[in-house]
Design an enzyme around this catalytic site. Structure first.
Site, mmCIF file in Angstrom:
data_model
loop_
_atom_site.group_PDB
_atom_site.id
_atom_site.type_symbol
_atom_site.label_atom_id
_atom_site.label_comp_id
_atom_site.label_asym_id
_atom_site.label_seq_id
_atom_site.Cartn_x
_atom_site.Cartn_y
_atom_site.Cartn_z
ATOM 1 C CG HIS A 56 -2.097 -1.116 1.041
ATOM 2 N ND1 HIS A 56 -3.234 -0.952 0.460
ATOM 3 C CD2 HIS A 56 -1.898 -2.352 1.843
ATOM 4 C CE1 HIS A 56 -3.906 -2.080 0.572
ATOM 5 N NE2 HIS A 56 -2.968 -2.784 1.407
ATOM 6 C CG ASN A 129 -8.015 -4.406 0.750
ATOM 7 O OD1 ASN A 129 -7.132 -3.380 0.915
ATOM 8 N ND2 ASN A 129 -7.518 -5.805 1.085
#
Ligand code: NDP
EC number: 1.11.1.6
Length: 486
Positions: A56, A129
């Protein structure tokens, strides 16, 4: 207010006399070490970067608020959900997973959807997510999984062999890779995707009754994907396409919004549901547990400073508030450790003192000192128990609610190895056009794999989820479904 221009200073506050010419011995140099402004400027520049996140790394953030639209206080005592109309400030960070800080936005990859609610009882982080499931269901597999998504240690290239080797040997990934290779795998923008808490969490009400929940943020902008060819072209033309879209939308007052829903499972149901409801590779069918509205999230303010607010934003699934607790999900349990540990490494043990991470309520405990600490409180007793009747005092009402555990301690997998039913359901709910695009995406991504053994193993998984699907992928790859599988 004074109209005087702000005076440039060194970090120690002294005025800077010349920011263009270093102090030299004569105008031909050499440079004198007494130019401490120069030394400080060069030394600080060398230290501008903190390690990028291992996963990420590339992302964008925004501030906003969350407003409760439905009273669910019979399920949770969480203060920020306690009454309709209550607003809580929040910050969100969207991200891709596998690419580095400068990588392209429009790649096929899950997107991080990490929300920090600044509640009056501490920060609540929902670190999800844009997919309701995950590739693996035990944190012990996470470092290996991510190694296959990152660069090959020898060639420093992305490695399709590693990706498909791991996935084909980890069939629990089938559901998530189906989601990923469908139309939602390359979102049109961060605004056009849903967010999911993915894991199961526990809600506890003021009577101490517990419920299992799953979170769903549904985009009010609608869900839209990008065609793979278009996405590839944008990746070359404007690698920051999603970051730019989010910034510009908010900047021009077009504030993106999401409705938050939960699925709620009565505590006892978890014992008898048809699969383990803590297995993050599975969804709970909405036919069993329909979505119930909770509130609305609106993003209405861009960060003033990217590094301070986005790069240093530290989310942890372990940041709970009273009324919301962990479930035994083995992937979640590993994340409870991994996230805060990553922040301690990246930005230090006191990262929660930074303005973007600091709770709005007072923080009181006996954690002291460490690099960059500046709020140790006052008083001379920093231990418990003690004989001085000091504050802060623990609050027994905030203890976690007990839950039963059973079985033997062992390294064991979840009971069910049915990795196929829900992946097949997802395949079957896609339109004929989306199925075509799904098959094309899989075939395109698997073609570079050099070992047929890996491709055939993966074809077997597709076939088990839906024979037509397995046949179509095999045909696309110029192979046949192995006889033993049919
Ligand atoms: P439902 O028919 O009640 O729900 C299907 C859900 O699938 C929809 O709510 C929608 O989620 C999502 N969906 C629709 N089209 C696509 C697509 N092209 N790609 C990805 N997701 C899509 O059935 P079930 O709850 O019984 O679930 C059936 C299957 O749907 C599951 O096996 C799972 O793969 C998938 N799914 C289920 C979700 C759940 O929480 N139950 C959530 C997402 C997908 P949304 O409204 O979030 O857009």
């Amino acid at each position: 207010m004074s109209n005087e221009k702000k005076r440039m200073t060194t970090a120690s506050g002294a005025p800077v006399g010349d920011n263009q010419n270093s102090i030299t011995a004569g105008n031909r140099g050499p440079t004198l070490i007494q130019d401490v402004h120069l030394l400080e400027k060069l030394a600080h520049f060398n230290r501008e970067r903190v390690p990028e996140r291992v996963v990420h790394a590339k992302g964008a953030g925004a501030h906003g608020y969350f407003e409760v639209t439905n009273d669910l206080s019979k399920y949770t005592k969480a203060d920020f959900l306690s009454e309709v109309g209550k607003r809580t400030p929040m910050f969100i960070r969207f991200s891709t997973v596998a690419g580095e800080l400068g990588s392209a936005d429009t790649v096929r990859d899950p997107r991080g959807f990490a929300v920090k609610f600044y509640t009056e009882e501490g920060n609540y982080d929902l670190v999800g997510n844009n997919t309701p499931i995950f590739f693996i269901r035990d944190a012990i597999k996470f470092p290996d999984f991510i190694h296959t998504q990152k660069r090959n240690p020898k060639t420093h290239l992305k490695d399709k062999n590693a990706v498909w080797d791991f996935w084909s040997l980890s069939p629990e990934s089938l559901h998530q890779i189906t989601y990923l290779h469908g139309d939602r795998g390359i979102p049109a923008t961060f605004r056009h995707m849903n967010g999911y808490g993915s894991h199961t969490f526990k809600w506890v009400n003021d009577k101490g009754e517990a419920f299992w929940v799953k979170y769903h943020f549904i985009s009010e902008q609608g869900v839209k994907g990008l065609d793979e060819d278009v996405a590839g072209q944008i990746a070359g033309d404007n690698p920051d396409y999603h970051v730019e879209d989010l910034y510009n939308s908010i900047d021009k007052g077009d504030f993106p919004a999401w409705k938050l829903y939960v699925q709620i499972m009565p505590y006892e149901d978890a014992k008898t549901y048809r699969f383990d409801p803590f297995d993050v590779t599975k969804v709970w069918s909405q036919k069993d547990y329909p979505r119930i509205e909770v509130g609305r999230m609106v993003l209405d303010r861009n960060p003033e400073n990217y590094f301070a607010e986005v790069e240093q934003a530290a989310f942890s699934p372990g940041n709970f508030v009273p009324g919301i607790e962990a479930s035994p999900d083995k992937m979640l349990q590993g994340r409870l450790f991994g996230y805060s540990d990553a922040h301690r490494y990246r930005i230090g043990a006191n990262h929660q003192e930074l303005p973007i991470n600091r709770p709005v309520n007072e923080v009181n405990n006996n954690q002291f000192d460490g690099q960059m600490r500046y709020s140790n409180g006052s008083g001379s007793v920093n231990y418990e128990p003690n004989s001085y009747d000091t504050e802060p005092k623990e609050d027994p009402a905030s203890k976690i609610s007990p839950f039963e555990v059973y079985g033997e301690a062992d390294s064991v997998s979840y009971d069910s190895d049915d990795h196929y039913t829900q992946a097949g359901d997802l395949y079957r709910l896609m339109s004929a056009d989306e199925k075509d695009r799904l098959i094309d995406a899989f075939v395109g991504h698997m073609k570079p794999v050099d070992k047929d053994e890996i491709k055939l193993r993966q074809i077997e998984h597709f076939y088990k989820a839906d024979p037509e699907w397995g046949e179509r992928i095999a045909k696309g790859l110029g192979l046949s479904v192995p006889e033993g599988v049919k």
